[in-house]
Design an enzyme around this catalytic site. Structure first.
Site, PDB file in Angstrom:
ATOM      1  N   CYS A  57       0.865  -1.133  -0.085  1.00  0.00           N
ATOM      2  CA  CYS A  57       0.058  -0.138  -0.064  1.00  0.00           C
ATOM      3  C   CYS A  57       0.880   1.135  -0.023  1.00  0.00           C
ATOM      4  CB  CYS A  57      -1.065  -0.124   1.236  1.00  0.00           C
ATOM      5  SG  CYS A  57      -1.907  -1.435   1.274  1.00  0.00           S
ATOM      6  N   ARG A 134      -7.943  -4.070  -3.387  1.00  0.00           N
ATOM      7  CA  ARG A 134      -7.402  -2.972  -4.045  1.00  0.00           C
ATOM      8  C   ARG A 134      -8.385  -2.708  -5.278  1.00  0.00           C
ATOM      9  NH1 ARG A 134      -2.338  -2.731  -1.860  1.00  0.00           N
ATOM     10  NH2 ARG A 134      -1.543  -4.529  -0.887  1.00  0.00           N
TER      11      ARG A 134
END
Ligand code: BEZ
Length: 221
Positions: A57, A134
């Site tokens: 991330c 995601r």
């Protein structure tokens, strides 16, 4: 594009799909309380990440920050989301600036109750019940959903592909064309197939060498 068949504009009853109006929400973010409608007039990439202070991330946030200026030139904004708190987001953003030298220039939703994540189907329970996948929702300036892309927890997103999709959609809107596989700006675009036999004859005549056949014609913009 709709055919001549009378297809009613969809009402959103389940998860948003391409062509649906983006479900509206109000959320706490690192930029204060924001409404989705605050972004009306701009294209928007609403994206979720699994968790703050995680390495993949972090690479994605640096990469999103890097493409943000180019997105802005396309009138496109970014809005991140995870189920972490605003305090966690603030601490992570400060850490990314301090340790990586990258400023996160876009707001991040603190979706502690998973309200927005549930509305948009960002949690994939088969993968994780506690984290958002995601997910990437590309919306146009009228807040219609134009593209949806999902990546799993372990795969960082490709920013060049996200940029490419925004540019392809805007090119299609502006010129009434489609874009071929692996298209990049500056390359030939595809003419939508003709809708009648007469139009097919006319297309081949008009476009000549640009057509491999009546249904397969490319041109430069
Ligand atoms: C990461 O961002 O590094 C990550 C997050 C959740 C699962 C796996 C990796």
């Amino acid at each position: 594009m709709d055919s001549a068949t009378d297809i009613q504009a969809p009402t959103v009853t389940g998860l948003p799909r391409i062509g649906d109006p983006a479900p509206q929400f109000t959320a706490d973010t690192t930029f204060g309380t924001l409404k989705l409608e605050d972004f009306k007039g701009s294209w928007l990439i609403l994206f979720s990440h699994p968790a703050d202070f995680t390495p993949v991330c972090t690479t994605e946030f640096m990469a999103f920050a890097e493409i943000h200026p180019e997105l802005r030139e396309l009138n496109c904004e970014l809005l991140g989301l995870s189920v972490d708190s605003v305090y966690s987001h603030i601490a992570w953003v400060r850490n990314v600036k301090e340790k990586m030298g990258v400023e996160v220039t876009f707001p991040i939703i603190a979706d502690l109750n998973k309200d927005v994540a549930t509305l948009y189907g960002m949690v994939n329970p088969g993968e994780s019940t506690t984290e958002t996948s995601r997910a990437v929702f590309i919306m146009d300036d009228k807040q219609m959903i134009r593209a949806i892309i999902y990546y799993p927890l372990t795969t960082g997103r490709n920013m060049q592909e996200i940029l490419r999709v925004v540019k392809a959609l805007q090119t299609s809107d502006e010129h009434g064309v489609a874009t071929p596989a692996n298209w990049e700006p500056g390359q030939k675009v595809i003419l939508p197939p003709p809708k009648s036999a007469e139009a097919a004859d006319q297309r081949v005549e008009e476009e000549g060498a640009g057509c491999k056949d009546w249904y397969f014609c490319k041109k430069d913009l």
